[in-house]
Write a protein that holds these residues in place. Structure first.
Motif, short mmCIF file in Angstrom:
data_model
loop_
_atom_site.label_atom_id
_atom_site.label_comp_id
_atom_site.label_asym_id
_atom_site.label_seq_id
_atom_site.Cartn_x
_atom_site.Cartn_y
_atom_site.Cartn_z
N GLY A 383 0.81 -1.22 0.00
CA GLY A 383 0.00 0.00 0.00
C GLY A 383 0.83 1.26 0.00
O GLY A 383 0.41 2.28 0.57
N GLY A 384 2.02 1.19 -0.61
CA GLY A 384 2.89 2.37 -0.66
C GLY A 384 3.68 2.59 0.61
O GLY A 384 4.45 3.55 0.69
N LYS A 385 3.54 1.72 1.60
CA LYS A 385 4.26 1.86 2.87
C LYS A 385 5.25 0.72 3.02
O LYS A 385 5.00 -0.41 2.66
CB LYS A 385 3.29 1.85 4.05
CG LYS A 385 2.31 3.03 4.06
CD LYS A 385 1.38 2.94 5.26
CE LYS A 385 0.40 4.10 5.26
NZ LYS A 385 -0.55 4.02 6.41
N GLU A 386 6.41 1.08 3.59
CA GLU A 386 7.44 0.07 3.84
C GLU A 386 7.22 -0.53 5.22
O GLU A 386 7.20 0.18 6.22
CB GLU A 386 8.83 0.71 3.74
CG GLU A 386 9.94 -0.31 3.59
CD GLU A 386 11.27 0.35 3.29
OE1 GLU A 386 11.94 0.76 4.26
OE2 GLU A 386 11.63 0.47 2.10
N LEU A 387 7.05 -1.85 5.26
CA LEU A 387 6.77 -2.53 6.52
C LEU A 387 7.86 -3.55 6.80
O LEU A 387 8.42 -4.16 5.89
CB LEU A 387 5.42 -3.26 6.45
CG LEU A 387 4.18 -2.42 6.12
CD1 LEU A 387 2.98 -3.34 5.95
CD2 LEU A 387 3.91 -1.40 7.21
N THR A 388 8.14 -3.75 8.09
CA THR A 388 9.05 -4.83 8.48
C THR A 388 8.25 -6.12 8.53
O THR A 388 7.02 -6.11 8.65
CB THR A 388 9.65 -4.56 9.86
OG1 THR A 388 8.61 -4.61 10.84
CG2 THR A 388 10.32 -3.19 9.91
N PRO A 389 8.95 -7.28 8.46
CA PRO A 389 8.22 -8.54 8.61
C PRO A 389 7.42 -8.61 9.91
O PRO A 389 6.33 -9.18 9.95
CB PRO A 389 9.32 -9.59 8.56
CG PRO A 389 10.39 -8.96 7.73
CD PRO A 389 10.36 -7.51 8.10
N GLY A 390 7.97 -8.03 10.99
CA GLY A 390 7.25 -8.01 12.25
C GLY A 390 5.95 -7.23 12.15
O GLY A 390 4.92 -7.65 12.70
N GLN A 391 5.98 -6.09 11.44
CA GLN A 391 4.76 -5.31 11.25
C GLN A 391 3.75 -6.07 10.39
O GLN A 391 2.53 -5.98 10.61
CB GLN A 391 5.10 -3.97 10.61
CG GLN A 391 5.83 -3.02 11.55
CD GLN A 391 6.34 -1.78 10.85
OE1 GLN A 391 6.88 -1.86 9.72
NE2 GLN A 391 6.19 -0.62 11.49
N LEU A 392 4.27 -6.82 9.41
CA LEU A 392 3.37 -7.63 8.58
C LEU A 392 2.72 -8.73 9.42
O LEU A 392 1.53 -9.01 9.28
CB LEU A 392 4.16 -8.27 7.44
CG LEU A 392 4.25 -7.47 6.14
CD1 LEU A 392 5.12 -8.22 5.14
CD2 LEU A 392 2.89 -7.21 5.55
N LEU A 393 3.51 -9.35 10.32
CA LEU A 393 2.95 -10.37 11.19
C LEU A 393 1.85 -9.79 12.07
O LEU A 393 0.80 -10.40 12.27
CB LEU A 393 4.06 -10.97 12.07
CG LEU A 393 4.97 -12.02 11.43
CD1 LEU A 393 6.13 -12.35 12.34
CD2 LEU A 393 4.19 -13.28 11.10
N GLU A 394 2.11 -8.59 12.59
CA GLU A 394 1.08 -7.94 13.43
C GLU A 394 -0.17 -7.66 12.60
O GLU A 394 -1.29 -7.83 13.07
CB GLU A 394 1.63 -6.63 13.99
CG GLU A 394 0.64 -5.89 14.88
CD GLU A 394 1.16 -4.54 15.33
OE1 GLU A 394 0.38 -3.80 15.94
OE2 GLU A 394 2.33 -4.21 15.04
N ARG A 395 0.04 -7.24 11.35
CA ARG A 395 -1.08 -6.95 10.47
C ARG A 395 -1.91 -8.20 10.21
O ARG A 395 -3.12 -8.13 9.96
CB ARG A 395 -0.54 -6.37 9.17
CG ARG A 395 -1.58 -5.80 8.23
CD ARG A 395 -0.87 -4.98 7.17
NE ARG A 395 -1.79 -4.58 6.12
CZ ARG A 395 -1.45 -3.79 5.10
NH1 ARG A 395 -0.21 -3.31 5.02
NH2 ARG A 395 -2.33 -3.47 4.18
N LEU A 396 -1.25 -9.36 10.28
CA LEU A 396 -1.94 -10.63 10.05
C LEU A 396 -2.36 -11.29 11.36
O LEU A 396 -2.65 -12.49 11.38
CB LEU A 396 -1.05 -11.58 9.25
CG LEU A 396 -0.84 -11.20 7.78
CD1 LEU A 396 0.14 -12.15 7.11
CD2 LEU A 396 -2.16 -11.19 7.03
N GLY A 397 -2.38 -10.53 12.46
CA GLY A 397 -2.98 -11.03 13.68
C GLY A 397 -2.05 -11.72 14.65
O GLY A 397 -2.50 -12.29 15.65
N PHE A 398 -0.73 -11.69 14.43
CA PHE A 398 0.21 -12.29 15.37
C PHE A 398 0.52 -11.29 16.49
O PHE A 398 0.67 -10.08 16.24
CB PHE A 398 1.52 -12.68 14.68
CG PHE A 398 1.41 -13.92 13.84
CD1 PHE A 398 1.73 -15.15 14.36
CD2 PHE A 398 0.99 -13.84 12.52
CE1 PHE A 398 1.63 -16.31 13.58
CE2 PHE A 398 0.88 -14.98 11.74
CZ PHE A 398 1.20 -16.21 12.27
#
Length: 604
Positions: A383-398
């Protein structure tokens, strides 16, 4: 409305946490209740409490005298020693149960591909599940409690089940409680939604679409700190109001309030930008299936498939179980080789598959989630934003605590989400999703859809989850009689075509039965009269003419298929016109072949 069942001040505690804290709910005549919530929050436990299969630590469940309750849970309780017939209708003779319209409807809707006299032990897991559901539905219960009834049903079966439940009782009779992750099904059958969260059960008026609106309003008014979750639901609401097929005309929630909430919400996908990004990553050539056919042991699985997949294309594939969907995906990925025809792939294509199995996690089964992610890329753009893998995990409910959890100790849904994340971090430009909704709750499905909205590649999806299919893809294809067919009308068109196929099959069976009866009653010596010389020459001349015409029509069909494949996929009117022409040509072939057979028999 008369009261059927109620629960008062239910408290249930497991060793590690409280499941329910002073929960009071009730079911009245006419209630159709869909139950949603995160995996592990207690949805199935609530059904067990209400059905009497589980006793609360305190509180009580009451039921009106004489009320009959039927429950489908996720456990397999069928007796392996029974036949399908015995499991469904008991010891009743066919002439006894066949008079009951409900039983005929249930068997026709769920068990057409299940051998009636087969042993339960011989069935697949999906077939056993449908037999259990059929055995429940032929009963005359006042309350039905269904835990994930859509598991192992295809799109057609789910549509049938929704219609059956809507017709089963009058509007003011019966009670229904359903736990399912299938949001289309929830919206179709529910008049009330219960959300199970944080040890409580919160009621909402209406089906899934109405629930989403009220939840957004609730979060906004409470100024909840879960801003990410709020925004996700707002995005979901925007799609429901603007683009969800067959929903915008339903008065399921207050239109003005919904429009106000989504006034500044952009479309779920910036299609133009995504297509440009996909083209820059892929070029113009992705995967082309050129006149491809696949056969196994002489049996055709796919025939004459012409499909040119474009950069940024988002396509859903529909078909009954065994129609060839997985074979079609295998042709795209290279796992299946065509029997005839060829598959052409672009030089920059990198394909990844989210399969129904979890093979990608086999090598990291004992590793901690944080270690697995740490070996991958350090950033990901969404979505135009740079995310860390940890932020992606949080986004997916971890949660942060789950980062130190070994992969083997994750739940099924968590493993599925980790599997998807690892695939995305490898940056493929073609993503194939084969039944991606297994073990997902509605919140996690929304989170994954949100992530896929900003994914700039070609997306191919096979799923029985109609909501997800309509949500993440822009067009659908169906597989009918081994042929791939574009569906400008989407899932609704697919269901109509499937209904036509079933009606044609039933008519053919009836015609064969009538012909056999007629032949048995006719005199055995009735042979067709021999043709005279002039008649024979005329028949031979007509036969030759039909041969030539068949050749020309087959050529026109091939060129029409090419025109359909090359046509602008956004021009629905043009596609419909080409499709209608194709249908007319195919009908002409049937007529010509029928006449050819008649003449051949007369000529001998």
């Amino acid at each position: 409305m008369a009261h059927l069942l109620g629960a008062e001040a239910l408290h249930l505690e497991f060793p590690t946490r409280v499941i329910f804290e002073s929960v009071t709910v009730g079911v009245n005549e006419g209630d159709r209740i869909g139950i949603v919530g995160r995996n592990g929050d207690g949805k199935s436990t609530l059904l067990s409490l209400l059905s009497g299969r589980l006793e609360p630590d305190s509180g009580r469940v009451t039921m009106r005298r004489g009320v009959r309750v039927g429950m489908l849970d996720q456990a397999d309780v069928l007796d392996d020693g029974l036949t399908v017939a015995q499991a469904v209708v008991g010891g009743a003779e066919e002439h006894e149960w066949a008079r009951d319209a409900r039983i005929r409807d249930v068997i026709g809707g769920l068990l057409t591909d299940v051998p009636w006299q087969a042993q339960i032990s011989e069935l697949s897991g999906g077939q056993r599940r449908r037999v259990a559901l059929a055995a429940l539905l032929i009963g005359d219960d006042d309350i039905l409690i269904l835990d994930e009834p859509t598991n192992h049903l295809d799109v057609e079966g789910i549509a049938w089940l929704a219609q059956h439940l809507k017709r089963r009782w009058s509007a003011s009779a019966g009670g229904l409680l359903v736990v399912t992750h299938d949001r289309w099904f929830l919206d179709e059958i529910s008049t009330t939604t219960w959300e199970v969260h944080d040890a409580v059960v919160e009621p909402f008026e209406g089906g899934y679409a109405a629930y989403v609106l009220q939840r957004v309003e609730r979060d906004r008014m409470a100024a909840a700190s879960e801003s990410r979750r709020q925004n996700l639901m707002r995005k979901e609401l925007a799609w429901l109001r603007r683009g969800a097929p067959a929903r915008t005309s339903k008065p399921k929630f207050r239109i003005d309030a919904a429009n106000e909430l989504i006034e500044n919400e952009p479309p779920v996908r910036d299609t133009v930008s995504l297509t440009q990004m996909a083209t820059s990553r892929l070029g113009k050539d992705v995967v082309d299936l050129l006149d491809v056919s696949v056969s196994y042991d002489g049996r055709p699985i796919l025939r004459d498939v012409e499909w040119r997949i474009a950069p940024g294309e988002r396509t859903g594939i529909l078909g009954v179980n065994g129609a060839g969907k997985s074979t079609l995906l295998g042709l795209v990925t290279g796992e299946v080789l065509p029997t005839t025809g060829r598959v052409k792939r672009g030089t920059t294509v990198r394909i990844a598959t989210l399969s129904q199995q979890l093979g990608e996690l086999g090598d990291v089964w004992t590793d901690r989630v944080s270690d697995v992610i740490g070996r991958k890329r350090t950033t990901y753009v969404a979505g135009g934003k740079e995310l860390t893998p940890g932020q992606l995990l949080e986004r997916l409910g971890f949660t942060s605590a789950q980062l130190s959890t070994p992969v083997r100790d994750l739940s099924g849904g968590q493993r599925r989400r980790l599997q998807l994340l690892l695939i995305l971090l490898d940056e493929p430009n073609v993503l194939v999703l084969d039944e991606p909704t297994n073990d997902m709750d509605t919140d996690m499905l929304a989170a994954i859809e949100d992530l896929l909205d900003s994914w700039p590649g070609t997306l191919l999806v096979v799923s029985h989850d109609r909501y997800l299919l309509e949500r993440v893809t822009d067009q659908q294809y169906g597989i009918f009689d081994a042929h791939l067919r574009h569906l400008p009308g989407g899932v609704d068109q697919y269901l109509e075509l499937r209904k036509g196929v079933q009606q044609d099959a039933a008519a053919a069976v009836s015609a064969q039965t009538a012909a056999a009866a007629s032949a048995a009653a006719a005199p055995t010596s009735s042979a067709a009269p021999a043709l005279s010389g002039a008649e024979l020459r005329a028949a031979e001349k007509e036969l030759s003419s039909i041969d030539r015409r068949l050749g020309r029509v087959q050529g026109e069909i091939a060129s029409t298929h090419d025109a359909l494949a090359e046509h602008d996929q956004s021009d629905y009117e043009g596609i419909i016109a080409i499709t209608e022409r194709l249908r007319g040509l195919e009908a002409e072939v049937v007529e010509l072949e029928t006449r050819w057979l008649e003449l051949s028999e007369r000529i001998g």
